[in-house]
Scaffold this active site. Structure first.
Site, PDB file in Angstrom:
ATOM      1  N   ASP A  34      37.381 -46.962 -51.554  1.00 47.58           N
ATOM      2  CA  ASP A  34      38.244 -47.321 -50.438  1.00 47.58           C
ATOM      3  C   ASP A  34      39.381 -46.286 -50.404  1.00 47.58           C
ATOM      4  O   ASP A  34      39.581 -45.550 -51.386  1.00 47.58           O
ATOM      5  CB  ASP A  34      38.779 -48.740 -50.698  1.00 47.58           C
ATOM      6  N   ASP A  36      42.874 -46.730 -48.318  1.00 47.70           N
ATOM      7  CA  ASP A  36      44.202 -47.371 -48.264  1.00 47.70           C
ATOM      8  C   ASP A  36      44.347 -48.376 -49.412  1.00 47.70           C
ATOM      9  O   ASP A  36      43.513 -49.264 -49.591  1.00 47.70           O
ATOM     10  CB  ASP A  36      44.382 -48.082 -46.918  1.00 47.70           C
TER      11      ASP A  36
HETATM   12 MG   LIG Z   1      42.194 -50.895 -49.085  1.00 49.64          MG
END
Ligand SMILES: [Mg+2]
Length: 215
Positions: A34, A36
């Site tokens: 991922d 963010d």
């Molecule tokens: Mg995230």
């Protein structure tokens, strides 16, 4: 980063009952990330904007104890909407600080093959540029970003990639991935403290130690 109401995330219900063993010796080709909350410290920008634009001077990142910002930020919904939009816009995305140590580990990983990122962002262009700036030694073609627009479908992308491990900060995504046989690795953040069932890492140096670095 949440852009939707996710009230169930903060409920007392167990997220996933069966604890997963802590992985070791992860091969570089078996892992994806991922962005963010894992590579990018995006919520620090949210907090900075809340302080400067809306005078929420007491707000700190460790106050964000819930993925649903509407439940843990003491501001009207329209203010939170505006802060989310600002945080994710192109200008602010390019100014997001990186998580400590992320660039070093990712640069090393790129020596083993393309880096794979899966984000729930809808428009990936600015975060791709951000990654390219973070990783100047990594060829742009080795930075592969898939934007799903929806965290609940990340498993489809991971299956196509053929990866087994995914580093993620959103508990509900970890739960969904675990149900489908992937091994989520929870990147510790104030908003995911209830995820006792998942392997948790507190830093990129800790992740570095879980990887099988072959010569
Ligand atoms: Mg995230």
């Amino acid at each position: 980063m949440t852009t939707r109401m996710e009230s169930h995330i903060c409920s007392a219900a167990p997220i996933y009952e069966k604890p997963l063993e802590r992985p070791v010796g992860i091969r570089p080709r078996d892992i994806a990330f991922d962005i963010d909350g894992v590579v990018a410290d995006t919520m620090q920008v949210f907090v900075d904007l809340a302080r400067t634009r809306y005078g929420l001077t007491h707000l700190r990142k460790d106050h964000l104890i819930c993925y649903n910002l509407y439940q843990c930020v003491p501001a009207p919904a329209h203010v939170i909407d505006d802060l989310i939009c600002l945080t994710l816009d192109d200008d602010h995305t390019l100014r997001v600080p990186a998580m400590e140590g992320a660039a070093e580990v990712l640069t090393r990983l790129a020596g083993y093959g393309p880096l794979r990122f899966v984000t729930a962002r809808i428009w990936p262009e600015s975060i791709v540029r951000w990654l390219e700036g973070l990783l100047p030694e990594v060829p742009a073609g080795s930075i592969q970003v898939t934007a799903t627009g929806d965290p609940e479908v990340k498993h489809r992308v991971l299956k196509e990639m053929g990866v087994r491990y995914f580093v993620e900060d959103r508990l509900e995504t970890c739960r969904l991935l675990a149900q489908r046989g992937f091994v989520p690795i929870l990147f510790d953040q104030p908003w995911n403290q209830e995820g006792a069932s998942f392997p948790r890492i507190y830093s990129w140096s800790e992740l570095n130690d879980l990887l099988a670095w072959e010569d």
